[in-house]
Design a protein around this motif. Sequence first.
Motif, mmCIF file in Angstrom:
data_model
loop_
_atom_site.group_PDB
_atom_site.id
_atom_site.type_symbol
_atom_site.label_atom_id
_atom_site.label_comp_id
_atom_site.label_asym_id
_atom_site.label_seq_id
_atom_site.Cartn_x
_atom_site.Cartn_y
_atom_site.Cartn_z
ATOM 1 N N GLY A 75 -98.844 24.134 28.557
ATOM 2 C CA GLY A 75 -97.665 24.087 29.412
ATOM 3 C C GLY A 75 -97.685 22.850 30.290
ATOM 4 N N LEU A 76 -96.589 22.100 30.315
ATOM 5 C CA LEU A 76 -96.463 20.879 31.119
ATOM 6 C C LEU A 76 -95.239 21.020 32.006
ATOM 7 N N ARG A 77 -95.451 21.047 33.312
ATOM 8 C CA ARG A 77 -94.356 21.264 34.271
ATOM 9 C C ARG A 77 -94.152 19.993 35.107
ATOM 10 N N PHE A 78 -92.997 19.366 34.924
ATOM 11 C CA PHE A 78 -92.653 18.150 35.658
ATOM 12 C C PHE A 78 -91.720 18.529 36.798
ATOM 13 N N THR A 79 -92.046 18.062 37.993
ATOM 14 C CA THR A 79 -91.385 18.559 39.195
ATOM 15 C C THR A 79 -90.501 17.507 39.871
ATOM 16 N N ASN A 80 -89.566 18.018 40.667
ATOM 17 C CA ASN A 80 -88.697 17.189 41.516
ATOM 18 C C ASN A 80 -87.880 16.182 40.706
ATOM 19 N N LEU A 81 -87.243 16.677 39.650
ATOM 20 C CA LEU A 81 -86.408 15.822 38.816
ATOM 21 C C LEU A 81 -84.979 15.784 39.347
ATOM 22 N N TRP A 82 -84.399 14.588 39.363
ATOM 23 C CA TRP A 82 -83.014 14.394 39.806
ATOM 24 C C TRP A 82 -82.225 13.862 38.621
ATOM 25 N N ILE A 83 -81.517 14.746 37.959
ATOM 26 C CA ILE A 83 -80.747 14.385 36.772
ATOM 27 C C ILE A 83 -79.352 14.982 36.912
ATOM 28 N N PRO A 84 -78.306 14.190 36.851
ATOM 29 C CA PRO A 84 -76.952 14.746 36.963
ATOM 30 C C PRO A 84 -76.686 15.795 35.888
ATOM 31 N N PRO A 85 -75.982 16.858 36.214
ATOM 32 C CA PRO A 85 -75.689 17.895 35.226
ATOM 33 C C PRO A 85 -74.891 17.353 34.046
ATOM 34 N N GLY A 86 -75.226 17.806 32.852
ATOM 35 C CA GLY A 86 -74.428 17.532 31.673
ATOM 36 C C GLY A 86 -74.465 16.125 31.134
ATOM 37 N N VAL A 87 -75.416 15.286 31.597
ATOM 38 C CA VAL A 87 -75.461 13.916 31.089
ATOM 39 C C VAL A 87 -75.950 13.905 29.646
ATOM 40 N N SER A 88 -75.669 12.814 28.953
ATOM 41 C CA SER A 88 -76.125 12.634 27.579
ATOM 42 C C SER A 88 -77.499 11.977 27.590
ATOM 43 N N ILE A 89 -78.512 12.721 27.163
ATOM 44 C CA ILE A 89 -79.876 12.189 27.109
ATOM 45 C C ILE A 89 -80.026 11.411 25.809
ATOM 46 N N THR A 90 -80.283 10.117 25.912
ATOM 47 C CA THR A 90 -80.309 9.264 24.727
ATOM 48 C C THR A 90 -81.712 9.034 24.175
ATOM 49 N N LYS A 91 -82.733 9.297 25.000
ATOM 50 C CA LYS A 91 -84.112 9.103 24.547
ATOM 51 C C LYS A 91 -85.022 9.886 25.482
ATOM 52 N N ALA A 92 -86.036 10.532 24.922
ATOM 53 C CA ALA A 92 -86.992 11.258 25.761
ATOM 54 C C ALA A 92 -88.278 11.498 24.981
ATOM 55 N N TYR A 93 -89.388 11.419 25.687
ATOM 56 C CA TYR A 93 -90.682 11.737 25.090
ATOM 57 C C TYR A 93 -91.684 12.016 26.204
ATOM 58 N N ILE A 94 -92.816 12.594 25.831
ATOM 59 C CA ILE A 94 -93.938 12.763 26.756
ATOM 60 C C ILE A 94 -95.054 11.847 26.282
ATOM 61 N N GLN A 95 -95.568 11.040 27.218
ATOM 62 C CA GLN A 95 -96.633 10.087 26.905
ATOM 63 C C GLN A 95 -97.978 10.655 27.350
ATOM 64 N N PHE A 96 -98.945 10.647 26.433
ATOM 65 C CA PHE A 96 -100.296 11.087 26.755
ATOM 66 C C PHE A 96 -101.268 9.920 26.685
ATOM 67 N N THR A 97 -102.448 10.113 27.281
ATOM 68 C CA THR A 97 -103.567 9.189 27.135
ATOM 69 C C THR A 97 -104.685 9.937 26.425
ATOM 70 N N ALA A 98 -105.170 9.390 25.324
ATOM 71 C CA ALA A 98 -106.212 10.061 24.547
ATOM 72 C C ALA A 98 -107.513 10.113 25.334
#
Length: 210
Positions: A75-98
């Motif tokens: 489980g990965l919980r990202f906090t305090n996000l400010w994103i306008p409702p209903g926007v079109s998300i054009t790209k998203a990923y989670i970056q890890f460090t091995a």
Amino acid sequence: MAAFLCLSFTSSYDIPNDTPRFDIAPDTSYLYVKTRIQSGENDAEENGLNGAIYFNSSDLEFCYDRASTGNQVIGLRFTNLWIPPGVSITKAYIQFTADESQNSPGTLIISGENVADSAPFEAMPYDISTRTRTVTSVLWKPDNWTAGESGPTQRTADISDIVEEIVGRPDWTGFGLDMTFIIEGDGKRIAKSYDLNPESAPMLYFQYDF
């Protein structure tokens, strides 16, 4: 006021320095956000055999750890996000460090928690896997990892549809909300956690049109 001014700028959030940085984007038709896990309680492992929740591990195994844990749920919980409702998300990923170079083939499934503001993880059995999932899920088959690397190979498959489903909820207000992603499956890749190094903790990146 800054939350409204950012409509003409690129918004970049880097954790642990969580002060928003506003830069003029090369292409001002989109904004982007990047934010890391902010505490050890927000990247958690769920034992695949008995559901026990672990908060303080120095690494995150996707998903097989050992015989006593089986295939874990992360489980990965990202906090305090400010994103306008209903926007079109054009790209998203989670970056890890091995964290290690141990690699076993497998397929991972990424989904989101289908709520407008994700509650903290709790130390009760199966608190991660029993959360309500988004309709959208994404398959991820990562290539082999090398310890210390943090690049395209350590990024998830594109999860923009998952993020867009959450921010498209009628109760998503966009004001400082928390978003959780759930990863399960088989095989083995090992990522650094917040407890090992906050600056190498999992990072959420996404960009959206305005």
